[in-house]
Design an enzyme around this catalytic site. Structure first.
Site, PDB file in Angstrom:
ATOM      1  N   CYS A  37       5.446  -4.895   0.164  1.00 14.49           N
ATOM      2  CA  CYS A  37       3.872  -5.743  -1.038  1.00 14.49           C
ATOM      3  C   CYS A  37       4.748  -6.936  -0.544  1.00 14.49           C
ATOM      4  O   CYS A  37       3.966  -8.004  -0.192  1.00 14.49           O
ATOM      5  CB  CYS A  37       4.047  -5.321  -2.147  1.00 14.49           C
ATOM      6  SG  CYS A  37       3.365  -3.526  -2.514  1.00 14.49           S
TER       7      CYS A  37
HETATM    8  N1  LIG Z   1       4.075   1.087  -2.087  1.00 11.85           N
HETATM    9  C1  LIG Z   1       3.721   0.253  -3.877  1.00 11.85           C
HETATM   10  O1  LIG Z   1       4.463  -0.089  -4.286  1.00 11.85           O
HETATM   11  C2  LIG Z   1       2.250  -0.452  -3.311  1.00 11.85           C
HETATM   12  C3  LIG Z   1       1.316  -0.735  -4.212  1.00 11.85           C
HETATM   13  C4  LIG Z   1       0.635  -1.595  -4.230  1.00 11.85           C
HETATM   14  C5  LIG Z   1      -0.057  -1.872  -3.540  1.00 11.85           C
HETATM   15  N2  LIG Z   1       0.146  -0.701  -1.900  1.00 11.85           N
HETATM   16  C6  LIG Z   1      -0.933  -1.146  -1.355  1.00 11.85           C
HETATM   17  O2  LIG Z   1      -1.851   0.149  -0.662  1.00 11.85           O
HETATM   18  C7  LIG Z   1      -1.615   0.649   0.841  1.00 11.85           C
HETATM   19  C8  LIG Z   1      -1.218   1.355   0.695  1.00 11.85           C
HETATM   20  O3  LIG Z   1       0.360   1.239   0.822  1.00 11.85           O
HETATM   21  P1  LIG Z   1       1.265   2.906   0.952  1.00 11.85           P
HETATM   22  O4  LIG Z   1       2.649   1.977   0.250  1.00 11.85           O
HETATM   23  O5  LIG Z   1       0.670   4.012  -0.037  1.00 11.85           O
HETATM   24  O6  LIG Z   1       1.541   2.768   2.196  1.00 11.85           O
HETATM   25  P2  LIG Z   1       1.901   4.101   2.743  1.00 11.85           P
HETATM   26  O7  LIG Z   1       2.483   4.485   4.414  1.00 11.85           O
HETATM   27  O8  LIG Z   1       3.333   4.603   1.639  1.00 11.85           O
HETATM   28  O9  LIG Z   1       0.704   5.167   2.819  1.00 11.85           O
HETATM   29  C9  LIG Z   1      -0.235   5.237   3.572  1.00 11.85           C
HETATM   30  C10 LIG Z   1      -0.852   6.414   4.592  1.00 11.85           C
HETATM   31  O10 LIG Z   1      -1.866   6.512   4.910  1.00 11.85           O
HETATM   32  C11 LIG Z   1      -2.131   7.009   6.208  1.00 11.85           C
HETATM   33  N3  LIG Z   1      -3.049   6.319   7.327  1.00 11.85           N
HETATM   34  C12 LIG Z   1      -2.944   5.245   7.843  1.00 11.85           C
HETATM   35  N4  LIG Z   1      -4.299   4.862   8.573  1.00 11.85           N
HETATM   36  C13 LIG Z   1      -5.460   6.084   8.125  1.00 11.85           C
HETATM   37  C14 LIG Z   1      -6.414   6.803   8.344  1.00 11.85           C
HETATM   38  N5  LIG Z   1      -7.463   5.794   9.391  1.00 11.85           N
HETATM   39  N6  LIG Z   1      -7.577   7.623   7.523  1.00 11.85           N
HETATM   40  C15 LIG Z   1      -6.115   8.111   7.073  1.00 11.85           C
HETATM   41  N7  LIG Z   1      -4.466   8.277   6.527  1.00 11.85           N
HETATM   42  C16 LIG Z   1      -4.328   7.164   7.157  1.00 11.85           C
HETATM   43  C17 LIG Z   1      -0.806   6.715   7.035  1.00 11.85           C
HETATM   44  O11 LIG Z   1      -0.379   7.561   7.966  1.00 11.85           O
HETATM   45  C18 LIG Z   1       0.191   7.104   5.528  1.00 11.85           C
HETATM   46  O12 LIG Z   1       0.193   7.754   4.915  1.00 11.85           O
HETATM   47  C19 LIG Z   1      -1.213  -1.313   1.033  1.00 11.85           C
HETATM   48  O13 LIG Z   1      -2.138  -1.845   1.276  1.00 11.85           O
HETATM   49  C20 LIG Z   1      -0.492  -1.477   0.363  1.00 11.85           C
HETATM   50  O14 LIG Z   1      -0.546  -3.407   0.272  1.00 11.85           O
HETATM   51  C21 LIG Z   1       1.662  -0.527  -2.090  1.00 11.85           C
END
Ligand SMILES: NC(=O)c1ccc[n+]([C@@H]2O[C@H](COP(=O)([O-])OP(=O)(O)OC[C@H]3O[C@@H](n4cnc5c(N)ncnc54)[C@H](O)[C@@H]3O)[C@@H](O)[C@H]2O)c1
Length: 422
Positions: free
Chosen positions: A264
């Site tokens: 983030c």
């Molecule tokens: N990690 C955090 O603390 C956090 C907090 C708030 C917001 N976010 C936001 O949430 C979003 C996701 O982040 P995250 O940390 O969960 O990422 P992550 O990488 O842990 O998870 C995302 C998942 O999506 C999968 N993926 C990618 N493309 C795909 C598709 N087309 N179909 C199905 N699966 C797919 C990936 O393989 C991965 O497992 C981002 O925009 C991030 O900025 C993250």
């Protein structure tokens, strides 16, 4: 708990998507965890969680309901009622990389029916839901957002490792492209979290998330810069921060550190500054300044490490440095954008041998050339300097504090004659 006769498709089973999926199952929904990474799919279906906030015991509970399955087969999305898109939104060469949202929307689109609801959760710049996701969903479904299906945005506030504020008890901001969409997005989240906070449009909801993260980013940069000046002025910045934190109003505590990391803070504010520049031709100066300060904190840590070795008549070149922590924050395995990496590579470039301990991060993520150790007393004896970067609760703080090896403590977690704070 009453079962809800609806199917939720959660697209992306990562740090954000998996907790949403688990919460939806435990609230009574049937859930399809759609994930392109087959290894994660296999693990989840076998009850193994790759996200610390979800335990294997919780996965077992979820699987035992018979209402959860993970899959990489898009055909299984057929018939969903609510789809939640939680895929990555990284920066690519200074420009937001929205390809994951594009491909997730294209995958979901053919399965949208009249009355379905699609909710974007990925962090992104204002306008993404309506200008990017909406048209892809409409083109792939032949239906109109707002008229035929519901479309909304709800930013995730998940804080990995935080056991007090979890998905269900953290208020959830919700929005829709029209009143009916907002009502449906709110209805879904009201079923899985304690409190929802409706806002009037998707852009306001998208901006909310970026405001929250930019606020953190800027305030961390403020204390980081202050820490550097205070040291040169011979003032204990930590004591000033502790004292300021006693003010019951108008002040919020932020602490200096070796830099910002994770998915983030190093990225989200740049989504906003990129959009301001693109749409208005103006520079978002606060973000630029905060980026500048925070990105240079690893250099500062290395300079301080160099000075501390110098105090002991040693050079970095030829010294052994024991680093505690590769994750970007305490008690998480997430090592994305971690400041530990540039610190370690700079120490190596200066000729140090780096020993690294982090029980939370898998070995394949360790940087090249470091030696993985357990951080025992023998490891500390073998080192000329300890750099304490991450305050994991399973690190032996007393042992590190009481030894003879000089310590650069970047978290103000240690106390002792050999310890120097950042
Ligand atoms: N990690 C955090 O603390 C956090 C907090 C708030 C917001 N976010 C936001 O949430 C979003 C996701 O982040 P995250 O940390 O969960 O990422 P992550 O990488 O842990 O998870 C995302 C998942 O999506 C999968 N993926 C990618 N493309 C795909 C598709 N087309 N179909 C199905 N699966 C797919 C990936 O393989 C991965 O497992 C981002 O925009 C991030 O900025 C993250």
């Amino acid at each position: 708990m009453a079962e809800i006769n609806e199917t939720v498709a959660v697209v992306g089973q990562g740090y954000v998507g998996l907790p949403v999926a688990v919460r939806a199952v435990l609230s009574g929904y049937r859930v399809i965890g759609f994930e392109i990474d087959d290894r994660k799919v296999d693990d989840l279906n076998a009850g193994r969680s790759h996200v610390e906030d979800i335990t294997d015991a919780q996965m077992a509970e979820v699987l035992a309901t018979g209402r959860y399955s993970a899959t990489s087969d898009p055909g299984e999305l057929a018939g969903f009622d609510v789809a939640v898109i939680s895929v990555p939104t990284p920066m690519g060469e200074g420009v937001p990389d929205l390809s994951y949202i594009e491909s997730a929307a294209a995958t979901v689109a053919p399965h949208i029916r009249r009355g379905s609801t699609v909710i974007l959760e990925s962090t992104t710049y204002p306008g993404t839901t309506e200008e990017l996701a909406g048209p892809i969903l409409e083109a792939g479904s032949g239906l109109r957002a707002g008229e035929d299906f519901h479309l909304g945005y709800s930013p995730e506030r998940i804080d990995p490792g935080n056991t007090t504020w979890r998905l269900e008890n953290t208020p959830k901001v919700v929005s829709g492209v029209d009143a009916a969409s907002l009502a449906e997005v709110k209805r879904f989240f009201d079923n899985i979290v304690d409190t929802t906070v409706p806002v009037s449009g998707t852009r306001e909801a998208e901006l909310t998330k970026l405001l929250e993260n930019t606020f953190r980013h800027v305030n961390i940069a403020l204390v980081n810069e202050l820490a550097m000046f205070a040291r040169d002025l011979g003032i204990d910045v930590w004591e000033a921060i502790d004292a300021a934190s006693t003010k019951p109003f108008g002040y919020m505590r932020f602490t200096p550190g070796p830099g910002v990391g994770g998915h983030c803070l190093p990225i989200d504010p740049s989504y906003l500054s990129w959009q301001v520049e693109r749409s208005l031709g103006q520079t978002f100066r606060f973000v630029e300044l905060a980026n500048d300060v925070n990105e240079h904190m690893p250099d500062y840590v290395v300079r301080r490490a160099q000075a501390l070795l110098n105090d002991h008549h040693k050079a970095v070149n030829g010294s052994t440095v024991l680093v505690y922590g590769l994750a970007y924050k305490a008690n998480t395995s997430d090592a994305r954008e971690t400041p530990s990496r540039p610190i370690i590579s700079q120490l190596q470039a200066l000729g140090a041998t780096v020993l690294l301990t982090d029980p939370h991060v898998a070995e394949h993520q360790f940087p090249d050339g470091v030696k993985r150790v357990d951080g025992t007393e023998d490891d500390r004896h073998a080192a000329d300097l300890i750099v304490f970067l991450v305050d994991h609760s399973d690190f032996d703080r007393d042992g590190i504090s009481s030894g003879d090896t000089p310590v650069l403590d970047c978290r103000r977690a240690l106390e002792g004659p050999s310890v120097q704070s950042l």
